[in-house]
Design a protein around this motif. Structure first.
Motif, PDB file in Angstrom:
ATOM      1  N   LEU A 113      33.904  41.422  41.284  1.00 26.07           N
ATOM      2  CA  LEU A 113      32.512  40.973  41.383  1.00 26.07           C
ATOM      3  C   LEU A 113      31.691  41.451  40.189  1.00 26.07           C
ATOM      4  CD1 LEU A 113      31.925  41.580  45.205  1.00 26.07           C
ATOM      5  CD2 LEU A 113      32.303  39.384  44.053  1.00 26.07           C
ATOM      6  N   GLU A 114      31.930  42.671  39.746  1.00 21.66           N
ATOM      7  CA  GLU A 114      31.213  43.190  38.582  1.00 21.66           C
ATOM      8  C   GLU A 114      31.526  42.367  37.332  1.00 21.66           C
ATOM      9  OE1 GLU A 114      28.837  45.433  38.037  1.00 21.66           O
ATOM     10  OE2 GLU A 114      28.678  45.502  40.226  1.00 21.66           O
ATOM     11  N   LYS A 115      32.801  42.003  37.154  1.00 19.93           N
ATOM     12  CA  LYS A 115      33.203  41.213  35.997  1.00 19.93           C
ATOM     13  C   LYS A 115      32.578  39.830  36.042  1.00 19.93           C
ATOM     14  CE  LYS A 115      35.859  40.457  32.338  1.00 19.93           C
ATOM     15  NZ  LYS A 115      35.715  41.194  31.065  1.00 19.93           N
ATOM     16  N   ALA A 116      32.546  39.231  37.257  1.00 25.51           N
ATOM     17  CA  ALA A 116      32.010  37.877  37.407  1.00 25.51           C
ATOM     18  C   ALA A 116      30.514  37.813  37.168  1.00 25.51           C
ATOM     19  CB  ALA A 116      32.339  37.348  38.801  1.00 25.51           C
ATOM     20  N   LYS A 117      29.830  38.937  37.236  1.00 28.27           N
ATOM     21  CA  LYS A 117      28.400  38.952  36.927  1.00 28.27           C
ATOM     22  C   LYS A 117      28.154  38.928  35.419  1.00 28.27           C
ATOM     23  CE  LYS A 117      27.024  41.437  41.129  1.00 28.27           C
ATOM     24  NZ  LYS A 117      26.473  42.704  41.707  1.00 28.27           N
ATOM     25  N   GLN A 118      29.185  39.316  34.648  1.00 27.87           N
ATOM     26  CA  GLN A 118      29.032  39.405  33.204  1.00 27.87           C
ATOM     27  C   GLN A 118      29.692  38.232  32.479  1.00 27.87           C
ATOM     28  OE1 GLN A 118      30.667  43.225  32.140  1.00 27.87           O
ATOM     29  NE2 GLN A 118      29.654  44.259  33.846  1.00 27.87           N
ATOM     30  N   ALA A 122      33.007  27.036  49.393  1.00 27.29           N
ATOM     31  CA  ALA A 122      32.865  28.475  49.613  1.00 27.29           C
ATOM     32  C   ALA A 122      32.733  29.218  48.284  1.00 27.29           C
ATOM     33  CB  ALA A 122      34.069  28.997  50.393  1.00 27.29           C
ATOM     34  N   THR A 123      33.495  28.778  47.287  1.00 25.53           N
ATOM     35  CA  THR A 123      33.445  29.434  45.973  1.00 25.53           C
ATOM     36  C   THR A 123      32.095  29.220  45.302  1.00 25.53           C
ATOM     37  OG1 THR A 123      35.810  28.930  45.753  1.00 25.53           O
ATOM     38  CG2 THR A 123      34.688  29.734  43.803  1.00 25.53           C
ATOM     39  N   VAL A 124      31.566  28.004  45.397  1.00 23.11           N
ATOM     40  CA  VAL A 124      30.265  27.705  44.787  1.00 23.11           C
ATOM     41  C   VAL A 124      29.155  28.502  45.465  1.00 23.11           C
ATOM     42  CG1 VAL A 124      28.522  25.900  44.478  1.00 23.11           C
ATOM     43  CG2 VAL A 124      30.911  25.423  43.954  1.00 23.11           C
ATOM     44  N   ILE A 125      29.194  28.595  46.779  1.00 22.86           N
ATOM     45  CA  ILE A 125      28.183  29.377  47.491  1.00 22.86           C
ATOM     46  C   ILE A 125      28.284  30.851  47.110  1.00 22.86           C
ATOM     47  CG2 ILE A 125      27.460  30.177  49.784  1.00 22.86           C
ATOM     48  CD1 ILE A 125      28.328  27.398  50.814  1.00 22.86           C
ATOM     49  N   LEU A 126      29.515  31.361  47.020  1.00 19.78           N
ATOM     50  CA  LEU A 126      29.718  32.744  46.572  1.00 19.78           C
ATOM     51  C   LEU A 126      29.108  32.951  45.193  1.00 19.78           C
ATOM     52  CD1 LEU A 126      31.100  35.568  46.806  1.00 19.78           C
ATOM     53  CD2 LEU A 126      33.168  34.496  45.829  1.00 19.78           C
ATOM     54  N   GLU A 127      29.325  31.995  44.306  1.00 17.86           N
ATOM     55  CA  GLU A 127      28.809  32.086  42.935  1.00 17.86           C
ATOM     56  C   GLU A 127      27.287  32.034  42.899  1.00 17.86           C
ATOM     57  OE1 GLU A 127      29.066  29.534  38.728  1.00 17.86           O
ATOM     58  OE2 GLU A 127      29.775  28.652  40.620  1.00 17.86           O
ATOM     59  N   GLU A 128      26.718  31.001  43.515  1.00 15.42           N
ATOM     60  CA  GLU A 128      25.287  30.735  43.387  1.00 15.42           C
ATOM     61  C   GLU A 128      24.424  31.766  44.099  1.00 15.42           C
ATOM     62  OE1 GLU A 128      23.831  28.518  41.545  1.00 15.42           O
ATOM     63  OE2 GLU A 128      25.690  27.600  40.824  1.00 15.42           O
ATOM     64  N   GLU A 129      24.908  32.285  45.217  1.00 16.42           N
ATOM     65  CA  GLU A 129      24.078  33.202  45.998  1.00 16.42           C
ATOM     66  C   GLU A 129      24.219  34.661  45.577  1.00 16.42           C
ATOM     67  OE1 GLU A 129      24.719  32.572  50.146  1.00 16.42           O
ATOM     68  OE2 GLU A 129      23.672  30.644  50.162  1.00 16.42           O
ATOM     69  N   GLY A 184      24.769  35.584  42.002  1.00 14.91           N
ATOM     70  CA  GLY A 184      24.596  35.761  40.565  1.00 14.91           C
ATOM     71  C   GLY A 184      25.894  35.879  39.807  1.00 14.91           C
ATOM     72  N   LEU A 185      26.954  35.172  40.280  1.00 13.51           N
ATOM     73  CA  LEU A 185      28.254  35.220  39.623  1.00 13.51           C
ATOM     74  C   LEU A 185      28.422  33.999  38.725  1.00 13.51           C
ATOM     75  CD1 LEU A 185      30.363  36.325  42.733  1.00 13.51           C
ATOM     76  CD2 LEU A 185      29.101  37.763  41.097  1.00 13.51           C
TER      77      LEU A 185
END
Length: 357
Positions: A178-183, A200-207, A209-210
């Motif tokens: 998760l830390e890497k995906a924020k950067q 599910a992946t898009v919601i994980l991303e958008e909600e 900050g990934l």
């Protein structure tokens, strides 16, 4: 008036009276005939409706007289295909020796197979492995079917999403990922645009900050190939789709979108433990074309309730990592409608994500 004229007048009046009575009798006769004709027609319609009901009832009594086809709108080897084939193994017990034939019609993120099933004759002999995508595709793809094009028969499984990466991945745990995906932007593989895994992946991303990018495929086998070949960074999948790869160590599980940790992966943390309140997973069920007669639907409901709760089927599912969650038509319909509402809310996120790629 002389006698002769008087007699003529009397004869004329008698003639008029007789003609009037005849006309009245004829009118009454015509009215009676029309009433009788209408009654006959009404009786014929009633008999026709009764014949139709009796015909459907007799069809249901003898159903099935042949094999039943189950359309799987995905490539062989995925969770939907495997769980359907487990059904086919026990189905003859409850089909009077007839078989449940599995037919794969993959493509278009499941739209091809779903369209085929929706347009099949509504006679109970062609069914669909009905999943979350049969709902989401009506919002995100150009389909000739709608959510209401299918009549639910039964639900048999709900799988929480799990986050997996290749064994050689730099990510050892969910927090690191998760830390890497924020950067940086990480690449996810999916079984197709707008599928449950993709949503599910898009919601994980958008909600959260990934930053993700996507490689869409036609199903689990291709997703596994992309993961093992390290062509992508990660995927959200169902446990049963990748149980073998998890057990042989070629894929690593970082997290699960369940409310609590699960018994078969006790060391895998939930997303909630990482501060992300996501509990999500696709459902799987069986549906028939919407115009299938109720008597046939009721018969199918009884048949598949027995198949899904068959001890051999339950054991095969659990050994492959799939939990059996039976629900009848009414409860399944509620889940379908809830998913439709969820998808409608998620649609702006899908469109936003796509426009930014």
């Amino acid at each position: 008036m002389n006698r002769k004229s008087y007699l003529c007048f009397v004869l004329l009046m008698i003639t008029v009276l007789v003609m009037g009575c005849n006309a009245q009798d004829q009118a009454v006769s015509e009215d009676d005939h029309e009433t009788e004709a209408n009654q006959t027609k009404a009786n014929q319609n009633t008999e026709s409706d009764q014949d139709t009901g009796d015909h459907q009832g007799s069809e249901a009594d003898s159903f099935p007289t042949g094999n039943i086809t189950m359309v799987v709108p995905w490539a062989p080897g995925g969770a939907n295909d495997v769980s359907a084939r487990f059904m086919a193994e026990v189905a003859p017990k409850y089909l009077d020796g007839k078989e449940l034939i599995i037919v794969n019609k993959e493509g278009g993120g499941a739209v091809i197979g779903q369209t085929y099933a929706a347009e099949s004759p509504p006679d109970g002999y062609t069914l669909l492995t009905h999943t979350t995508s049969a709902v989401s595709n009506t919002f995100t793809s150009e389909t000739t079917f709608t959510v209401d094009s299918f009549t639910p028969i039964a639900m048999y499984s709900v799988d929480p999403e799990i986050l997996v990466v290749p064994a050689e991945s730099e990510f050892e745990d969910l927090s690191d990922f998760l830390e890497k995906a924020k950067q940086d932007k990480l690449i996810f593989t999916t079984p197709g645009y707008s599928t449950s895994h993709h949503m599910a992946t898009v919601i994980l991303e958008e909600e959260n900050g990934l930053h993700f990018d996507y490689s869409h495929t036609e199903g689990a086998p291709q997703m596994i190939q992309q993961l093992l070949g390290q062509h992508v960074d990660a995927a959200l999948m169902s446990y049963g789709e990748i149980q073998n790869q998890i057990e042989d160590g070629s894929l690593r599980v970082l997290g699960i979108m369940s409310a609590e940790r699960v018994d078969h992966m006790p060391d895998v943390p939930t997303f909630r433990e990482a501060g992300i309140d996501m509990v999500y997973g696709p459902f799987r069920g069986i549906a028939a074309p919407s115009e299938t007669p109720k008597a046939i639907v009721d018969k199918l409901r009884d048949i598949f309730e027995k198949i899904i709760n068959d001890p051999e089927y339950v054991e095969n599912m659990e050994q492959s990592g799939y939990e059996v969650n039976y629900a009848g038509p009414e409860e399944y319909e509620e889940m379908i409608q809830t998913t439709a509402e969820f998808t409608e809310k998620a649609l702006p996120l899908l469109e936003k994500d796509e426009s930014e790629k």
